[in-house]
Design an enzyme around this catalytic site. Structure first.
Site, short mmCIF file in Angstrom:
data_model
loop_
_atom_site.label_atom_id
_atom_site.label_comp_id
_atom_site.label_asym_id
_atom_site.label_seq_id
_atom_site.Cartn_x
_atom_site.Cartn_y
_atom_site.Cartn_z
N HIS A 1 -3.05 -0.87 2.65
CA HIS A 1 -2.12 -1.32 1.60
C HIS A 1 -2.88 -1.78 0.36
O HIS A 1 -2.74 -2.90 -0.13
CB HIS A 1 -1.19 -2.43 2.10
CG HIS A 1 0.10 -2.48 1.34
ND1 HIS A 1 1.26 -2.97 1.88
CD2 HIS A 1 0.42 -2.09 0.07
CE1 HIS A 1 2.25 -2.90 0.99
NE2 HIS A 1 1.74 -2.37 -0.12
N VAL B 1 -3.79 -3.52 -5.02
CA VAL B 1 -4.85 -4.51 -4.93
C VAL B 1 -5.94 -4.18 -5.95
O VAL B 1 -7.01 -3.67 -5.62
CB VAL B 1 -5.42 -4.59 -3.49
CG1 VAL B 1 -6.43 -5.72 -3.38
CG2 VAL B 1 -4.28 -4.81 -2.50
N ASP C 1 -0.84 4.41 3.02
CA ASP C 1 -1.34 3.12 2.57
C ASP C 1 -0.46 1.98 3.06
O ASP C 1 -0.80 0.81 2.86
CB ASP C 1 -1.39 3.10 1.03
CG ASP C 1 -2.08 1.86 0.47
OD1 ASP C 1 -3.14 1.50 1.01
OD2 ASP C 1 -1.56 1.26 -0.49
N LEU D 1 6.96 4.93 -10.73
CA LEU D 1 5.77 5.41 -10.02
C LEU D 1 5.88 6.87 -9.64
O LEU D 1 4.93 7.64 -9.79
CB LEU D 1 5.54 4.55 -8.78
CG LEU D 1 5.12 3.10 -9.03
CD1 LEU D 1 5.04 2.33 -7.73
CD2 LEU D 1 3.80 3.03 -9.78
N ARG E 1 6.44 1.88 0.94
CA ARG E 1 6.62 0.88 2.00
C ARG E 1 6.72 1.60 3.34
O ARG E 1 7.38 2.65 3.43
CB ARG E 1 7.88 0.05 1.78
CG ARG E 1 7.85 -0.88 0.57
CD ARG E 1 6.82 -1.99 0.75
NE ARG E 1 6.84 -2.94 -0.35
CZ ARG E 1 6.16 -2.80 -1.48
NH1 ARG E 1 5.40 -1.73 -1.66
NH2 ARG E 1 6.23 -3.73 -2.42
N GLU F 1 2.05 -5.00 9.06
CA GLU F 1 0.78 -5.16 8.36
C GLU F 1 0.31 -6.61 8.48
O GLU F 1 1.12 -7.52 8.35
CB GLU F 1 0.93 -4.78 6.89
CG GLU F 1 1.35 -3.33 6.67
CD GLU F 1 1.55 -3.00 5.19
OE1 GLU F 1 1.26 -3.88 4.33
OE2 GLU F 1 2.00 -1.89 4.90
#
Length: 352
Positions: free
Chosen positions: A318, A322, A287, A167, A263, A292
């Site tokens: 987050h 999604v 994010d 990433l 995270r 959470e």
């Protein structure tokens, strides 16, 4: 005829799983869906009453489907679920699961793989939104205002990636190619040789036309001192947890933007909040968070960001992973693993 297998599906906020699990034979499977996430069993602020509530919710079920780290399963919780025989999760890594405890109980744990560029795209969107002041300007227009503060350009600026895995490298490539940003990178074991390999893997040359490394490895201190955008792309582990704290954050330029789509616990949240409340950097785009979903009384929710000298802050819930297609693949794999387990077959993507 044997009783149907009781299945609990946790934390699927969008309801993607429901048609898939409801298509199962109701004579064989009894499925319950829980969209409200209770406080984590192992969180220091979770009262015993909420722990007991979580146990009461989960105790009847033979199979539990869980979404990423939304509901952690520490050893103490696992030992209080005597009926549990199968745990289905999403992705191929979940630090919130005590895998040795599952293994000792003989409970199989299976992941699901549905890779996409969702988090990469979300991270780039957050960088651009923070630089272009999108959230505040959108609010201004909708509430009767107009322009707020000037935006900042990214061309020729320094993009610092904390972590250069799949990433981190993907985001760094976009920022370099699309906006001409100069990329610096750091992580504990990152070498220049490995960074050069990452450049090649992403289709870039090792050096630019001026002979400078495309992905230049620097010290942690240099990255935080020089980057105009700092973006976090580390895997959460015991070693990386809390690795970004006041010391690093206070090195950043006053004009810098901090982004975290990895995270929450990678960053000492209190230190980040303090830096932003004092307006020591331009903006942050986040994010992910320590806890959470964010509690309603969280400082992230209750602080008026961008006013009275505070930094501008952009928050998303987050959403990096999604994406509808990814969620569909994950739940399809969970259904297949459920059926394999019932037939006594080997599970796909067992986590231990």
């Amino acid at each position: 005829m044997s009783a149907p297998v009781k299945i609990a599906v946790l934390d699927d906020y969008q309801g993607i799983s429901e048609p898939k699990f409801r298509a199962l034979d109701p004579a064989k499977y009894e499925v319950s869906f829980f969209k409200d996430t209770l406080l984590p069993y192992n969180h220091p602020d979770t009262p015993q009453s909420v722990k007991d509530q979580l146990v009461t919710r989960l105790e009847p079920f033979t199979v539990i489907s869980t979404m990423r780290e939304r509901t952690p399963f520490p050893r103490e919780l696992i030992t209080r679920l005597p009926n549990l025989k199968l745990l289905l999760t999403t992705g191929n890594r979940n630090l919130a699961l005590d895998l040795p405890a599952f293994q000792e109980r003989g409970i199989p744990v299976a992941g699901a793989l549905g890779g996409s560029d969702s988090t990469t795209e979300h991270c780039v969107a957050l960088v651009l939104a923070a630089a272009r002041n999108v959230a505040q300007d959108d609010l201004s227009v909708k509430t009767g205002g107009w322009q707020t503060v000037p935006t900042v350009g990214l061309g020729g600026k320094v993009f610092g990636t904390v972590g250069l895995g799949r990433l981190g490298a993907a985001v760094a490539r976009i920022m370099a190619v699309a906006f001409g940003m100069r990329v610096v990178a750091w992580s504990d074991n990152l070498t220049q040789e490995r960074a050069d390999e990452k450049a090649r893997e992403t289709g870039l040359s090792v050096e630019d036309q001026d002979g400078e490394k495309t992905f230049r490895v620097v010290s942690k201190e240099e990255l935080f001192r020089t980057a105009d955008v700092v973006s976090v792309h580390l895997v959460l582990s015991d070693r990386s947890m809390g690795g970004i704290a006041a010391r690093e954050l206070e090195m950043m330029k006053p004009s810098a933007i901090f982004v975290n789509t990895s995270r929450g616990p990678l960053v000492v949240e209190k230190d980040l909040l303090d830096v932003l409340e004092k307006g020591k950097i331009r903006a942050a785009a986040l994010d992910v968070f320590d806890l959470e979903p964010l509690p309603l009384d969280s400082r992230w929710r209750t602080t008026i960001w961008g006013q009275d000298g505070r930094s501008r802050v952009l928050l998303t819930p987050h959403m990096g992973y999604v994406e509808e297609a990814t969620l569909n693949v994950w739940y399809d794999e969970q259904i297949k693993n459920l059926q394999r387990w019932q037939r006594g077959e080997e599970l796909v993507r067992s986590l231990y």
